[in-house]
Enzyme design. Sequence first.
Site, short mmCIF file in Angstrom:
data_model
loop_
_atom_site.label_atom_id
_atom_site.label_comp_id
_atom_site.label_asym_id
_atom_site.label_seq_id
_atom_site.Cartn_x
_atom_site.Cartn_y
_atom_site.Cartn_z
N GLU A 236 3.14 -16.38 3.04
CA GLU A 236 4.15 -16.53 4.08
C GLU A 236 4.64 -15.12 4.38
O GLU A 236 5.39 -14.53 3.61
CB GLU A 236 5.28 -17.44 3.60
CG GLU A 236 6.11 -18.01 4.73
CD GLU A 236 7.13 -17.01 5.26
OE1 GLU A 236 6.85 -16.40 6.32
OE2 GLU A 236 8.17 -16.83 4.63
N CYS B 89 11.92 -13.12 8.64
CA CYS B 89 10.63 -12.99 9.30
C CYS B 89 10.56 -13.77 10.60
O CYS B 89 9.63 -13.59 11.38
CB CYS B 89 9.50 -13.41 8.37
SG CYS B 89 9.76 -14.99 7.57
#
Length: 477
Positions: free
Chosen positions: A251, A285
């Site tokens: 991720e 993110c």
Amino acid sequence: MTAPLRPLFLAGQARETAGTVEVRSPYDGSLVAHVSAAGPDEYEEATRACVEAAPRIAALPVHERARILRQVSHALREQKEALATQIVSEAGKPLRDARTEVDRAAMTFEVAAEEARRLAGSGEVIPMDLAPHGEARTALYKRVPIGPVAGISPFNFPLNLVAHKLAPALAAGNPIVLKPASRTPLSALALADLMHEAGLPPGALSVLPMTRETGDLLVTDDRYRLLTFTGSADVGWAMKARAGKKKVVLELGGNAAVVIDEGADLAAAAERIATGGFSAAGQSCISVQRVYVHDAAWDAFMAAFLPRVEALVVGDPMDERTHVGPLITPGDVARIEQWTQEAVAAGATVLCGGARRSDRIFAPTVLTGVARTARVCADEAFAPVVVVERVASVDEGLAAVNDSAFGLQAGVFTTKLDVALKAFDTLEVGGVLVNDVPTWRIDHMPYGGVKDSGLGREGPRYAIEDMTELRLLVVRR
């Protein structure tokens, strides 16, 4: 006053070691704690315990896995204020956001408990008589634990992103060794304590603050069957290249974008982007980094958006009013200041912010006229900076979103169903959010990206799929 020493958590036991790491406040640099650090010996002990525990954790009854997970969820809610304060201290996250993170971690464990129960009934009978030679045979499959898991978590969500590794691992029946971010290990260690108090068997979990060199053993050690990593793209893909035969889940980062169509609710878009671009000082993110606004909506959107950005309260993360706190290190302030100056030197215009407030805080910044190749646009800023540009059409905006090495999540503000569906069909991302920012996430959804943004999906159900293997049984009658 001397900062306390926090032991690491090794196979169910608190352990003090010769080596320590300092945890300092990102806001003022004050010493928060000393934390025991694992060396090669502690790493080896934890790994052996993890391997030895794997058959016992796989055999742990589903109801017991679910009970432990539910108890941890309950404990997180009970200790919400103390845990939120700890997140503020080690990560510099504003208190209001830290409280939300604790709530989310509690939900992550709660959902994992439910998924553990669903996993028990996830097998399926497969018809074998699709061909003549399959007659007189019956087949079924079930999911079985993959085995020892190695986890590496980042600083920006020091509790909930740890929860997204530990909770699915236990739900699936796997032991795990976790390396938390060196700057924010306290929340991970607190979570390990809660799991231990809930009755997690010895050996099922180790949380080891350690140097990058020692932690790199998790990547290359073939005794681990899966590596789950959350962090930067460069580091993640380099790990995958060295991970050997183990399964890898990544991720990674992004430069999340939003497209605003003409006729969209511009006040709602301005409010959500002011939140999605600057919460946690942009250190997510899926923080909004790029915004593409239809020419017809430009003036009205900017008139609504810029005042909201300028009104954000910047400062002490322990202050209830603060929206934007510090970046994790002074080096990150210097980095984003350099990237902003580079963009301006190449022709960009600063619409607000554009400079540091201190060595630890960068002002919420909006830029326009930024070249797509500029680092503040093309790379992951991980800072409170948003680039806003005009586009002549929605199609141009969607193309601009795709003009990126990343593909995590994207947002589209529109009143038109065909535009929403076109975005869903054409955007090269893991998730499309209509009339909201890509920063939004709820913890049971499939979450992850494509291209440089990662491999695999988080969310307990989807992490459990990666943390298990299919096993087939065929019986000839």
